[in-house]
Design an enzyme around this catalytic site. Structure first.
Site: not given
Ligand code: GLU
Ligand code: ZN
Length: 483
Positions: A241-243
């Protein structure tokens, strides 16, 4: 016949994702091994993401990783004319048709349909084109499209699971699946190597590629082979996940991961070298890498393993290389580059190249990233020790025996020969006299001199610091405890 032609086709996102780095690397390895051509094409047609600095970021990250390209960088936006021309050819030959349905109309009609998506309403309506019509691809009603994938084998996609998808929006914008395929045709790409997340779009691209080959005004181009690389997952086996996951290559560079170590680790994400050793040189990677050996199961992006690999690479450097590589973290003023927002905990005046050269062998063995160096050696260059208060309380302030040891060290260290082995011996017997084990007797001295509980080998450090500085710090620490 020239060699294979491959391309890396990132969409700019503002940072370089580790998944992109892996895709880029596998394309590069394949090209270098086969004597092929590696092309960089930045897919910038999503205008919101079209920023110069983002393009530069992609190029800089690839340069850091040592993934040099033979053609490009091209921007997809340079080829807009070709995308439109191809769409027009598809329309003229009946592969696309105009559709003026609104989202609401479609939703209303398809409620309760067994097959989701657009229902083919406008297929035979011969709607006149206007700025309210999109162009849809006429997906055959029966049969299948086969994607020839070097990793997965032949993957079949039955046509009845595909709706007549939009190729050109009513705004006139040609959507990514066609634009991407048209560019691959223009660049005569022979192998499309990319992430598994793109596999669902591939049959659409194969259908359109085939259709273009049937348009008399278009030069036919042989289909490329595909290789969809396994997804990267985190510890919970979920897609990165990018976040939530640390996915920016730039942040690894700034923490002091070595490019070669990073590349070696990336190569292990879905592939492994022959033999037991996973730590192999770049030329071994080029020699041994086979697309057909890439696994299709998800690959765990394991930061701990990456860090371990990095530590191995750091320890394998010669001392001169180590000093050279550490420069941005310890003396950025000589390199003109400071990693990220990192401040060096000493000034140019406080730093000494000569002393660092002596300290370097002590820390090279103990760091897993170059970014760990400053905190490990700051006490050599700072005038004042920065204390870790918990350690200070534990080993000195709240420990009468620790303070007793500091007192005898002050007396003993005034006269002993200033040499690591002698200081070590002396500390042993001072501790013994107070009933302490060596590890315990080192602790108050280490804290007084370095401010911390861990660091480079203590007695070698004292030898380098010198008698005067050591004695002053021992006295100051005692005074600080009594204050
Ligand atoms: N630019 C697209 C992406 O980054 C497509 C990449 C490709 O076809 O390799 O997702
Ligand atoms: Zn319609």
């Amino acid at each position: 016949m020239t060699g294979p032609r491959v391309r890396f086709a990132p969409s700019p996102t503002g940072f370089f994702h580790v998944g992109s780095a892996r895709t880029s690397l596998f394309n590069w390895l394949f090209a270098r091994q086969t004597g092929g051509t590696f092309i960089l094409r930045i897919e910038d047609t999503d205008t919101e993401r079209n920023r110069d600095e983002w393009h530069r970021g992609i190029i800089a990250a690839m340069a850091w990783l040592g993934l040099d390209f033979d053609e490009g960088p091209f921007l997809q936006s340079e080829f807009l004319f070709d995308h439109v021309a191809s769409a027009e050819a598809l329309f003229a030959n009946g592969f696309l048709y105009a559709c003026d349905c609104t989202r609401e109309q479609i939703d209303e009609r398809i409620k309760g349909n067994a097959k989701p998506g657009y229902d083919g309403h406008c297929r035979e309506r011969h709607v006149a084109r206007s700025d309210a019509t999109a162009l849809r691809f006429r997906v055959p009603d029966t049969g299948t499209t086969v994607v020839h994938d070097m990793i997965r084998g032949d993957v079949e996609f039955p046509h009845d699971s595909y709706e007549d998808f939009i190729v050109v929006k009513s705004s006139g914008a040609v959507l990514y699946p066609l634009a991407n395929a048209v560019d691959d045709r223009t660049m005569e790409i022979t192998h499309v190597i990319r992430g598994e997340d793109l596999l669902p779009t591939t049959p659409k691209q194969v259908m359109m590629w085939e259709a273009l080959n049937h348009c008399p005004e278009v030069t036919p181009v042989p289909h490329p082979l595909y290789a969809h690389l396994p997804m990267l997952v985190n510890e919970q086996r979920k897609k990165l996940s990018k976040r939530k996951d640390p996915v920016a290559v730039e942040s690894y560079r700034d923490q002091g991961y070595l490019a070669d170590a990073f590349v070696n680790y990336l190569a292990l994400l879905g592939w492994s070298p022959r033999g037991d050793d996973e730590i192999v040189t770049r030329s071994t990677l080029v020699e041994q890498f086979r697309l057909g050996d890439v696994s299709h199961s998800p690959a765990f992006f394991d930061v701990r393993k990456l860090t371990h690999v990095n530590g191995e690479y750091i320890r394998a450097l010669s001392i001169d290389e180590f000093i050279e590589q550490s420069a941005p973290w310890v003396r950025p003023w000589t390199t003109g580059w400071r990693p990220g927002d990192r401040e060096v905990p000493w000034t140019k005046e406080q730093f000494s190249e000569e002393l660092f050269a002596k300290v370097a062998p002590l820390v090279q063995e103990r760091v897993a990233t170059l970014g760990e160096i400053p905190a490990m050696v700051d006490f050599f260059f700072q005038d004042e020790v920065s204390f870790d208060e918990v350690t200070f309380d534990k080993t000195i302030a709240n420990d009468p025996v620790g303070r007793e040891l500091l007192r005898s060290a002050i007396t003993t260290f005034e006269t002993v020969q200033w040499q690591a082995s002698v200081l070590h011996e002396a500390t042993l017997w001072m501790g013994e006299a107070l009933g302490m084990a060596l590890r315990k007797s080192q602790a108050p001295i280490r804290c007084a001199v370095t401010g911390r509980s861990v660091g480079p080998p203590l007695f070698e450090s004292l030898e380098l610091l010198g008698r005067e500085v050591t004695l002053t710090r021992l006295r100051d620490a005692l005074a600080r405890a009594n204050a």
